[in-house]
Design an enzyme around this catalytic site. Structure first.
Site, PDB file in Angstrom:
ATOM      1  N   MET A 108       7.175   1.415  -4.362  1.00  0.00           N
ATOM      2  CA  MET A 108       5.993   0.937  -3.937  1.00  0.00           C
ATOM      3  C   MET A 108       6.256   0.986  -2.289  1.00  0.00           C
ATOM      4  O   MET A 108       7.008   0.204  -1.735  1.00  0.00           O
ATOM      5  CB  MET A 108       5.990  -0.553  -4.651  1.00  0.00           C
ATOM      6  CG  MET A 108       4.725  -1.319  -4.246  1.00  0.00           C
ATOM      7  SD  MET A 108       4.847  -3.083  -5.384  1.00  0.00           S
ATOM      8  CE  MET A 108       3.477  -3.361  -4.759  1.00  0.00           C
ATOM      9  N   PRO A 109       5.228   1.575  -1.649  1.00  0.00           N
ATOM     10  CA  PRO A 109       5.271   1.258  -0.404  1.00  0.00           C
ATOM     11  C   PRO A 109       5.025   0.121   0.352  1.00  0.00           C
ATOM     12  O   PRO A 109       4.524  -1.139  -0.322  1.00  0.00           O
ATOM     13  CB  PRO A 109       3.923   2.053   0.135  1.00  0.00           C
ATOM     14  CG  PRO A 109       3.858   3.063  -0.954  1.00  0.00           C
ATOM     15  CD  PRO A 109       4.247   2.233  -2.301  1.00  0.00           C
TER      16      PRO A 109
ATOM     17  N   GLY B  31       0.013  -1.171   2.287  1.00  0.00           N
ATOM     18  CA  GLY B  31      -1.062  -0.246   1.449  1.00  0.00           C
ATOM     19  C   GLY B  31      -2.402  -0.897   1.785  1.00  0.00           C
ATOM     20  O   GLY B  31      -2.541  -1.620   2.988  1.00  0.00           O
TER      21      GLY B  31
ATOM     22  N   TYR C  60     -12.827  -6.684  -8.760  1.00  0.00           N
ATOM     23  CA  TYR C  60     -13.669  -6.367  -7.573  1.00  0.00           C
ATOM     24  C   TYR C  60     -14.920  -5.511  -7.599  1.00  0.00           C
ATOM     25  O   TYR C  60     -15.747  -5.610  -6.799  1.00  0.00           O
ATOM     26  CB  TYR C  60     -12.442  -5.835  -6.776  1.00  0.00           C
ATOM     27  CG  TYR C  60     -11.434  -6.479  -6.257  1.00  0.00           C
ATOM     28  CD1 TYR C  60     -11.285  -7.734  -6.269  1.00  0.00           C
ATOM     29  CD2 TYR C  60     -10.383  -5.595  -5.747  1.00  0.00           C
ATOM     30  CE1 TYR C  60     -10.212  -8.353  -5.818  1.00  0.00           C
ATOM     31  CE2 TYR C  60      -9.273  -6.274  -5.391  1.00  0.00           C
ATOM     32  CZ  TYR C  60      -9.200  -7.623  -5.539  1.00  0.00           C
ATOM     33  OH  TYR C  60      -7.943  -8.265  -4.838  1.00  0.00           O
TER      34      TYR C  60
END
Length: 274
Positions: free
Chosen positions: A15-16, A19, A51
């Site tokens: 997982m970066p 982001g 969203y």
């Protein structure tokens, strides 16, 4: 510059550290910004069913032409589907809107703990992962007590807890609880909805390094071992936000930012959902 992969807390999750968040963007804006961000080097995209722009995220990914395996995509379960069957169905619906066969991370968006529904939601996410709809599962906005409730179920421990976290609300207790359980802490609203701009301490530090306040704050996040997903619809700011790996803050400056904590929520009304 591509964001380095997370390693300190959960080396099993590619997982970066930094982001892109897409809260409060319509589908077309989301598609444009996601495509631009990927071209700049972003590899982590964070959205949510509530969203209303998962279709835009999927369209942006397709426009970019990037290989799906090079991305880390997160979406979230809303409070209207906090049961096992509902969560699996909601995950499948999110994937249909995204145009993907799985997400890399699926989160319970809010605990909504009345009547133990956060436990039901978690069982639903476990079922979604077993069904191959998500590689990893986690939560968002859970307190240490609510995390303990999930641990007591005897199943999986959340991989991530995404919480409001910024220099004015550093969440020390929550971060300590996460570390004890091996849970990654991910920050939402990392710039405190813009309230960091104009703070004299942050402006002084930014001036000393010759960088913007945004870069200082995002550097503080990643240097603290936090994953974060700042939002921007401006290509210049997207590029600036990503460029936080070319410098490091000194210990005194890190401590000065930590000392800005005043327990300030950006939207106190959000927490009625908990």
């Amino acid at each position: 510059m591509r964001s380095p992969l997370l390693s300190p807390t959960r080396p099993d999750i590619d997982m970066p550290l930094l982001g892109l968040g897409v809260f409060d963007m319509d589908d077309e804006t989301t598609a444009r910004i996601v495509c631009t961000a990927i071209e700049l080097g972003y590899r982590s995209i964070d959205t949510a069913a509530v969203y209303g722009n998962e279709r835009g995220v999927g369209e942006g990914i397709r426009r970019s032409g990037i290989d799906r395996d090079d991305l880390f995509v997160t979406t979230k379960l809303w409070i209207d589907a906090h049961d096992e069957a509902g969560a699996v169905r909601a995950a499948a619906d999110s994937l249909d809107r995204l145009g993907l066969d799985h997400v890399d991370l699926y989160l319970v968006h809010w605990p909504h703990s009345a009547g133990g529904r956060h436990r039901d939601a978690w069982r639903g996410l476990e079922a979604a992962r077993r069904s191959g709809l998500a590689r990893h599962i986690g939560v968002s906005n859970f307190s240490p007590a609510q995390l303990a409730d999930l641990v007591e179920l005897g199943g999986e421990i959340p991989a991530v807890n995404q919480i409001e976290l910024h220099p004015f609300h550093t969440r020390r207790l929550e971060r300590a609880a996460h570390e004890a359980l091996g849970i990654v802490t991910e920050s939402w609203s990392p710039l405190a909805r813009g309230r960091v701009f104009g703070d004299p301490t942050l402006e002084r530090i930014a001036s000393a390094y010759g960088v913007s306040v945004a870069r200082v704050v995002l550097r503080w996040h990643v240097q603290s071992g936090l994953v974060t997903v700042p939002k921007s619809s401006d290509p210049g700011r997207l590029a600036e936000n990503l460029d936080v790996f070319s410098f490091a803050l000194g210990d005194d400056d890190m401590a000065a930012i930590d000392a800005l904590d005043r327990g300030e929520h950006v939207e106190p009304d959000y927490y009625r959902l908990a």
